[in-house]
Design an enzyme around this catalytic site. Sequence first.
Site, PDB file in Angstrom:
ATOM      1  N   HIS A  53      59.109  27.084 -34.270  1.00 25.39           N
ATOM      2  CA  HIS A  53      58.710  25.683 -34.134  1.00 25.39           C
ATOM      3  C   HIS A  53      58.097  25.439 -32.756  1.00 25.39           C
ATOM      4  CE1 HIS A  53      59.922  21.283 -35.213  1.00 25.39           C
ATOM      5  NE2 HIS A  53      58.884  21.295 -34.376  1.00 25.39           N
ATOM      6  N   HIS A  55      54.432  23.675 -30.687  1.00 26.23           N
ATOM      7  CA  HIS A  55      53.220  22.858 -30.748  1.00 26.23           C
ATOM      8  C   HIS A  55      52.241  23.415 -29.725  1.00 26.23           C
ATOM      9  CE1 HIS A  55      55.113  19.742 -33.298  1.00 26.23           C
ATOM     10  NE2 HIS A  55      56.199  20.076 -32.626  1.00 26.23           N
ATOM     11  N   LEU A  56      51.198  24.082 -30.219  1.00 27.33           N
ATOM     12  CA  LEU A  56      50.198  24.665 -29.325  1.00 27.33           C
ATOM     13  C   LEU A  56      49.015  23.735 -29.087  1.00 27.33           C
ATOM     14  CD1 LEU A  56      50.216  28.400 -30.507  1.00 27.33           C
ATOM     15  CD2 LEU A  56      51.563  27.281 -28.708  1.00 27.33           C
ATOM     16  N   ASN A  87      50.346  19.533 -36.386  1.00 29.08           N
ATOM     17  CA  ASN A  87      49.877  18.226 -35.904  1.00 29.08           C
ATOM     18  C   ASN A  87      48.858  18.375 -34.775  1.00 29.08           C
ATOM     19  OD1 ASN A  87      51.893  19.155 -34.160  1.00 29.08           O
ATOM     20  ND2 ASN A  87      52.649  17.108 -33.677  1.00 29.08           N
ATOM     21  N   HIS A 174      60.740  17.396 -41.302  1.00 34.67           N
ATOM     22  CA  HIS A 174      61.118  16.585 -40.146  1.00 34.67           C
ATOM     23  C   HIS A 174      61.907  15.404 -40.712  1.00 34.67           C
ATOM     24  CE1 HIS A 174      60.156  14.417 -36.241  1.00 34.67           C
ATOM     25  NE2 HIS A 174      60.524  13.422 -37.027  1.00 34.67           N
ATOM     26  N   ASP A 300      60.955  23.862 -30.467  1.00 36.24           N
ATOM     27  CA  ASP A 300      60.180  22.617 -30.611  1.00 36.24           C
ATOM     28  C   ASP A 300      59.397  22.351 -29.328  1.00 36.24           C
ATOM     29  OD1 ASP A 300      59.066  20.328 -31.631  1.00 36.24           O
ATOM     30  OD2 ASP A 300      60.895  19.128 -31.591  1.00 36.24           O
ATOM     31  N   HIS A 304      53.024  17.906 -23.042  1.00 34.01           N
ATOM     32  CA  HIS A 304      52.236  16.676 -22.927  1.00 34.01           C
ATOM     33  C   HIS A 304      51.571  16.637 -21.556  1.00 34.01           C
ATOM     34  CE1 HIS A 304      53.622  14.709 -26.588  1.00 34.01           C
ATOM     35  NE2 HIS A 304      54.854  15.033 -26.289  1.00 34.01           N
TER      36      HIS A 304
END
EC number: 3.5.2.3
Length: 438
Positions: A53, A55-56, A87, A174, A300, A304
């Site tokens: 899990h 987010h790249l 996403n 989710h 996860d 940002h």
Amino acid sequence: MRIRIAGARVLGGQAQDIEIADGRLAEPGSAGRPDLTVDADGLIALPGLVDMHVHLREPGREDAETVETGSRAAARGGFTAVLAMANTQPTADTAGVVEQVWRLGRESGWTQVQPIGAVTAGLEGTRLAELGAMARSAAGVRIFSDDGHCVSDPLLMRRALEYVKGFDGMIAQHAQEPRLTEGAQMNEGVVSAELGLPGWPAAAEEAIIARDVLLAQHVGARLHICHVSTAGSVEIIRWAKSRGARITAEVTPHHLILTDDLVRSYDPVYKVNPPLRTAEDAAALRQAVLDGTIDVIATDHAPHPAEHKCCEWTAAAMGMVGMETALAVVRLAMREEEGFGWDQVARLMSRNPARIAGLPGQGHGFEPGAHANIVLVDPGAPHTIDPADSASLGRNNPFAGTEVDTAVHSTFLYGHPVVLDGELQAPHPASKEDTWPL
């Protein structure tokens, strides 16, 4: 390339030499004269870690992370494979986008990157995405998730489970009932009441999990629960497994140890989805890790840009980075839990995620002939976590300033040293060639 790893303690056992020849483990003494010898005295050898899990952010949010920077962070964290959530912008809901992410991962060559496809078009929850086309693509997608959004429509969720069952795919949910979490800023409880922040009830997670395990059992499909965060969720998953449902579940390192008391600081680094819960919830999660109710520890990893976190709490983005510090934080979180050793680390962070995700080259033991995806860990390396010392573009690490004693020393990706003595070396030399083993 021939490599000898000298004196490593495999899964914390007795010291022994590990030999690698042509990307695979070799019989001791059979590999011939090594091109590289790594002194592993005092180090623990584990199968390469697998993060189910992450987010790249690429394509579309390269200001937050790219496949290249995220892959470098993964290698430094000891991960030889990561699964990238859908996403992105555009959403990874077509064969074209998942193939783009897959090819970027191959060309990067720091870790194996496997895309996760979206369940619904645009993550909008109204119609199914191109599940079959993504499964048939070069990326060979087998896991689908709208992570960041819940597939809240029960009929759509049923149809998704039925569809992926045809090729033994899996839906990763989710779990967040949207109507119960409108405007929510943190865990609903004593702290949210004192701070006057809209709360996110545990029931919003638990209700979706309860619904989905029943749906999954009804259709006989595979269901994976992302980032479990409450004691009640653990009980529902435990019950579902006792009934023979094809359910797996993950927990993040931060939910194992951090609690909603930290929100009193109003520091947005602690704002995450699902939110930090209570100490009682964290204790239940640790117990679920020990007894096998939870199958996987996944980060996860959610980077940002600074401006999305350096602002007032209510305006801040949700998410934390974690690949480079995951192993150290897990060891910190579980240090007082009896029975949690290196074999459990390998089970939760390598073998189980590789098996669940269907990555045949990952999560092996140390038998000759296995792909040489290996991480060497120094269990006696006290240091302070510093987000500035990161290969990721994200600096939103909630463990900044935390004292830990575990560090990744070296990472071998299909027999190639991408990290040695804590430093990035070079990507796999075959990453841009047809001979690339992924």
